[in-house]
Design an enzyme around this catalytic site. Structure first.
Site, PDB file in Angstrom:
ATOM      1  N   LYS A   1     -11.204  -3.138  -3.307  1.00 14.92           N
ATOM      2  CA  LYS A   1     -12.043  -3.016  -4.107  1.00 14.92           C
ATOM      3  C   LYS A   1     -12.296  -4.507  -4.437  1.00 14.92           C
ATOM      4  CE  LYS A   1     -10.909  -0.822  -8.294  1.00 14.92           C
ATOM      5  NZ  LYS A   1     -10.992  -0.071  -9.439  1.00 14.92           N
TER       6      LYS A   1
ATOM      7  N   ARG B   1      -9.938  -3.122 -13.265  1.00 13.35           N
ATOM      8  CA  ARG B   1      -9.549  -3.805 -14.183  1.00 13.35           C
ATOM      9  C   ARG B   1      -9.190  -4.415 -14.634  1.00 13.35           C
ATOM     10  NH1 ARG B   1      -3.228  -2.617 -13.716  1.00 13.35           N
ATOM     11  NH2 ARG B   1      -3.568  -0.180 -14.368  1.00 13.35           N
TER      12      ARG B   1
ATOM     13  N   TRP C   1      -0.408   2.928 -18.577  1.00 14.11           N
ATOM     14  CA  TRP C   1      -0.752   1.544 -19.079  1.00 14.11           C
ATOM     15  C   TRP C   1      -2.543   1.132 -18.447  1.00 14.11           C
ATOM     16  CZ3 TRP C   1      -0.467  -3.108 -14.926  1.00 14.11           C
ATOM     17  CH2 TRP C   1      -0.163  -4.378 -15.681  1.00 14.11           C
TER      18      TRP C   1
ATOM     19  N   GLN D   1     -10.126   8.528  -8.245  1.00 11.99           N
ATOM     20  CA  GLN D   1      -8.856   8.138  -8.107  1.00 11.99           C
ATOM     21  C   GLN D   1      -7.841   8.727  -7.547  1.00 11.99           C
ATOM     22  OE1 GLN D   1      -8.722   4.587 -10.543  1.00 11.99           O
ATOM     23  NE2 GLN D   1     -10.386   4.014 -10.239  1.00 11.99           N
TER      24      GLN D   1
ATOM     25  N   ASN E   1      -5.443   8.903  -4.242  1.00  9.46           N
ATOM     26  CA  ASN E   1      -3.995   9.070  -4.310  1.00  9.46           C
ATOM     27  C   ASN E   1      -2.253   9.512  -4.029  1.00  9.46           C
ATOM     28  OD1 ASN E   1      -5.135   6.330  -4.886  1.00  9.46           O
ATOM     29  ND2 ASN E   1      -4.005   6.054  -7.347  1.00  9.46           N
TER      30      ASN E   1
ATOM     31  N   GLN F   1      12.917   0.563 -14.112  1.00  5.64           N
ATOM     32  CA  GLN F   1      11.567   0.759 -13.443  1.00  5.64           C
ATOM     33  C   GLN F   1      10.742  -0.662 -13.186  1.00  5.64           C
ATOM     34  OE1 GLN F   1       7.594   1.953 -15.779  1.00  5.64           O
ATOM     35  NE2 GLN F   1       8.962   3.726 -16.042  1.00  5.64           N
TER      36      GLN F   1
ATOM     37  N   TYR G   1       2.133   0.609 -24.803  1.00  3.88           N
ATOM     38  CA  TYR G   1       0.838   0.007 -24.184  1.00  3.88           C
ATOM     39  C   TYR G   1      -0.479   0.656 -25.226  1.00  3.88           C
ATOM     40  CZ  TYR G   1       3.314   0.610 -19.641  1.00  3.88           C
ATOM     41  OH  TYR G   1       4.117   1.125 -18.835  1.00  3.88           O
TER      42      TYR G   1
HETATM   43  N1  LIG Z   1       7.753  -1.455 -16.468  1.00  3.85           N
HETATM   44  C1  LIG Z   1       6.783  -1.757 -17.161  1.00  3.85           C
HETATM   45  O1  LIG Z   1       6.918  -3.051 -16.651  1.00  3.85           O
HETATM   46  C2  LIG Z   1       5.392  -1.663 -16.087  1.00  3.85           C
HETATM   47  C3  LIG Z   1       4.676  -2.779 -15.951  1.00  3.85           C
HETATM   48  C4  LIG Z   1       3.355  -1.992 -15.572  1.00  3.85           C
HETATM   49  C5  LIG Z   1       3.026  -0.771 -14.832  1.00  3.85           C
HETATM   50  N2  LIG Z   1       4.195   0.076 -15.855  1.00  3.85           N
HETATM   51  C6  LIG Z   1       3.675   1.911 -15.126  1.00  3.85           C
HETATM   52  O2  LIG Z   1       3.597   1.776 -13.756  1.00  3.85           O
HETATM   53  C7  LIG Z   1       2.216   2.108 -13.912  1.00  3.85           C
HETATM   54  C8  LIG Z   1       1.152   2.194 -12.844  1.00  3.85           C
HETATM   55  O3  LIG Z   1       1.109   0.407 -12.809  1.00  3.85           O
HETATM   56  P1  LIG Z   1      -0.344   0.337 -12.693  1.00  3.85           P
HETATM   57  O4  LIG Z   1      -1.359   0.748 -13.568  1.00  3.85           O
HETATM   58  O5  LIG Z   1      -0.253  -1.276 -12.761  1.00  3.85           O
HETATM   59  O6  LIG Z   1      -0.599   1.221 -11.072  1.00  3.85           O
HETATM   60  P2  LIG Z   1      -1.796   0.172  -9.762  1.00  3.85           P
HETATM   61  O7  LIG Z   1      -1.636   1.390  -8.539  1.00  3.85           O
HETATM   62  O8  LIG Z   1      -1.199  -0.830  -9.373  1.00  3.85           O
HETATM   63  O9  LIG Z   1      -2.896   0.310 -10.345  1.00  3.85           O
HETATM   64  C9  LIG Z   1      -3.513   1.602 -11.136  1.00  3.85           C
HETATM   65  C10 LIG Z   1      -4.965   0.541 -11.028  1.00  3.85           C
HETATM   66  O10 LIG Z   1      -5.966   0.174  -9.840  1.00  3.85           O
HETATM   67  C11 LIG Z   1      -7.244   0.869  -9.984  1.00  3.85           C
HETATM   68  N3  LIG Z   1      -6.860   2.335  -9.041  1.00  3.85           N
HETATM   69  C12 LIG Z   1      -6.157   3.365  -8.567  1.00  3.85           C
HETATM   70  N4  LIG Z   1      -6.364   3.776  -7.861  1.00  3.85           N
HETATM   71  C13 LIG Z   1      -7.252   3.590  -7.128  1.00  3.85           C
HETATM   72  C14 LIG Z   1      -8.132   4.010  -6.454  1.00  3.85           C
HETATM   73  N5  LIG Z   1      -7.609   4.701  -5.584  1.00  3.85           N
HETATM   74  N6  LIG Z   1      -9.035   2.833  -5.710  1.00  3.85           N
HETATM   75  C15 LIG Z   1     -10.096   2.556  -6.834  1.00  3.85           C
HETATM   76  N7  LIG Z   1      -8.829   1.613  -7.735  1.00  3.85           N
HETATM   77  C16 LIG Z   1      -7.926   2.559  -7.909  1.00  3.85           C
HETATM   78  C17 LIG Z   1      -7.400   1.467 -11.773  1.00  3.85           C
HETATM   79  O11 LIG Z   1      -7.880   0.504 -12.194  1.00  3.85           O
HETATM   80  P3  LIG Z   1      -9.882   0.049 -11.904  1.00  3.85           P
HETATM   81  O12 LIG Z   1     -10.224   1.393 -11.975  1.00  3.85           O
HETATM   82  O13 LIG Z   1      -9.405  -0.337 -13.700  1.00  3.85           O
HETATM   83  O14 LIG Z   1      -9.947  -0.686 -11.144  1.00  3.85           O
HETATM   84  C18 LIG Z   1      -5.868   2.321 -11.796  1.00  3.85           C
HETATM   85  O15 LIG Z   1      -5.646   2.252 -13.065  1.00  3.85           O
HETATM   86  C19 LIG Z   1       1.588   2.601 -15.665  1.00  3.85           C
HETATM   87  O16 LIG Z   1       1.182   3.171 -15.779  1.00  3.85           O
HETATM   88  C20 LIG Z   1       2.935   2.092 -16.061  1.00  3.85           C
HETATM   89  O17 LIG Z   1       3.213   3.785 -16.400  1.00  3.85           O
HETATM   90  C21 LIG Z   1       4.997   0.159 -16.037  1.00  3.85           C
END
Ligand SMILES: NC(=O)c1ccc[n+]([C@@H]2O[C@H](COP(=O)([O-])OP(=O)(O)OC[C@H]3O[C@@H](n4cnc5c(N)ncnc54)[C@H](OP(=O)(O)O)[C@@H]3O)[C@@H](O)[C@H]2O)c1
Length: 327
Positions: A220, A230, A21, A292, A296, A180, A54
């Site tokens: 961050k 993001r 996403w 990242q 993680n 989910q 997405y």
């Molecule tokens: N079912 C649903 O409605 C729904 C909704 C949302 C998501 N999802 C699923 O859940 C997955 C994860 O959600 P999410 O992407 O929102 O997860 P998240 O872990 O909350 O955010 C991920 C974002 O945080 C930043 N990040 C991650 N690890 C980092 C680190 N170690 N250091 C610094 N920045 C870091 C990156 O963005 P930047 O580098 O751009 O800052 C990364 O894209 C999605 O890909 C999707 O598959 C489902």
């Protein structure tokens, strides 16, 4: 990597998984997707999440192209996608779980992913206008036709999920097996409240999303919104209020101090906290770089360090005791 059963199914999923996403197409092209997915797979990730909506279908195209290059054995990984919002504005094509849309939807997703089947097809939200029975039958057929192995829900109420399960049981159809939901240190009420009993009673699995609250729980955003994050992306201005919320940032800073004591990063501690919940089948992580991702993936090593004392400290930092008293 540890593996957990997806609810009561026979399938086991890596407790840390990876989703696309926001990132795929917008921040991550095919080349970078290959690198990040390869790093995830090398770390033991076997669950890759996507959705039709997405990047308007482009995220599935990027993952499909990456999978083609990676040439992994199909049995060694799981791919999931989700349907609801649709890609076109037709009256039967938006915000719906009607039979026609779901069947056209899965066909489109498989084409973009260049796969014969997905492992889980989710209903990305509930549809208040289509009878749940129609949706259950369509999902059953999708599974019977071999286009998906299992089906699940995303952000449905417990009552809606129970209704779907009961309809499926009445007609001997494939039941939904997994939800989910959003779950992280800031967003835990539904997962730890409404859903709890029913995870136990129905053995439903859970693949939780936004474990870092879109990056806020990495720390961050403590000093503002960094470029290339993001929060700085066009189209994601709606996240600003949350990413700059002073109360939330104070909690993240307090979490950072606990992380320091445990010799891990804030992100790792936030992810490990999710892993501590036994109702979680997998924590779907997101990343825009291999660095990242690799940071993680180490959250699994941090989880055992979250003793009851540490858990209490985290609860205090997030004002959980106070909130419960107010309830
Ligand atoms: N079912 C649903 O409605 C729904 C909704 C949302 C998501 N999802 C699923 O859940 C997955 C994860 O959600 P999410 O992407 O929102 O997860 P998240 O872990 O909350 O955010 C991920 C974002 O945080 C930043 N990040 C991650 N690890 C980092 C680190 N170690 N250091 C610094 N920045 C870091 C990156 O963005 P930047 O580098 O751009 O800052 C990364 O894209 C999605 O890909 C999707 O598959 C489902």
């Amino acid at each position: 990597m540890n593996y957990r059963h997806l609810g009561r199914t026979g399938i086991r999923v890596s407790e840390l998984s990876f989703g696309s996403w926001v990132t795929f197409k917008n921040q991550v092209d095919v080349k970078a997707a290959v690198q990040i997915m390869a790093a995830a797979y090398d770390a033991g990730v076997n669950f890759f999440d996507n959705a039709e909506v997405y990047a308007s279908g482009k995220s599935e195209e990027v993952m499909g192209a990456a999978l083609k290059q990676l040439k992994w054995r199909r049995g060694s990984y799981l791919v999931t996608t989700k349907l609801f919002w649709g890609l076109h504005n037709g009256v039967n094509e938006r915000n719906t779980l009607n039979r026609k849309r779901l069947i056209e939807g899965i066909n489109g997703s498989l084409e973009r992913l260049e796969l014969d089947y997905v492992d889980v097809i989710y209903c990305h939200r509930s549809d208040k206008t289509t009878p749940i029975e129609e949706t259950v039958w369509a999902m059953h057929n999708i599974i019977e036709w071999g286009k998906a192995m299992y089906w699940g829900t995303s952000e449905w109420s417990a009552a809606e999920i129970v209704q779907a399960i009961e309809i499926a049981e009445r007609h001997h159809l494939h039941k939904p097996v997994v939800e989910q939901p959003e779950y992280n240190l800031f967003e835990r009420k539904r997962f730890s409240g409404e859903y709890v009993r029913f995870y136990k009673d129905y053995g439903y699995g859970s693949t939780i999303w936004s474990p870092l609250a879109s990056g806020l729980l990495t720390g961050k955003y403590n000093k503002g919104i960094p470029k290339n994050s993001r929060g700085a992306l066009k189209g994601y201005e709606w996240l600003h209020d949350s990413l700059t919320d002073k109360e939330k940032l104070a909690k993240v800073m307090a979490l950072g101090k606990i992380a320091e004591e445990l010799d891990c990063t804030t992100a790792q501690l936030a992810l490990a906290w999710c892993l501590k919940n036994e109702n979680v089948s997998t924590v779907i992580t997101g990343a825009t770089s291999v660095k990242q991702l690799q940071e993680n993936m180490k959250a699994a090593e941090v989880a055992p360090k979250i003793t009851l004392d540490v858990m209490e400290k985290i609860d205090q930092a997030f004002g959980v005791v106070k909130e419960e008293e107010e309830d």
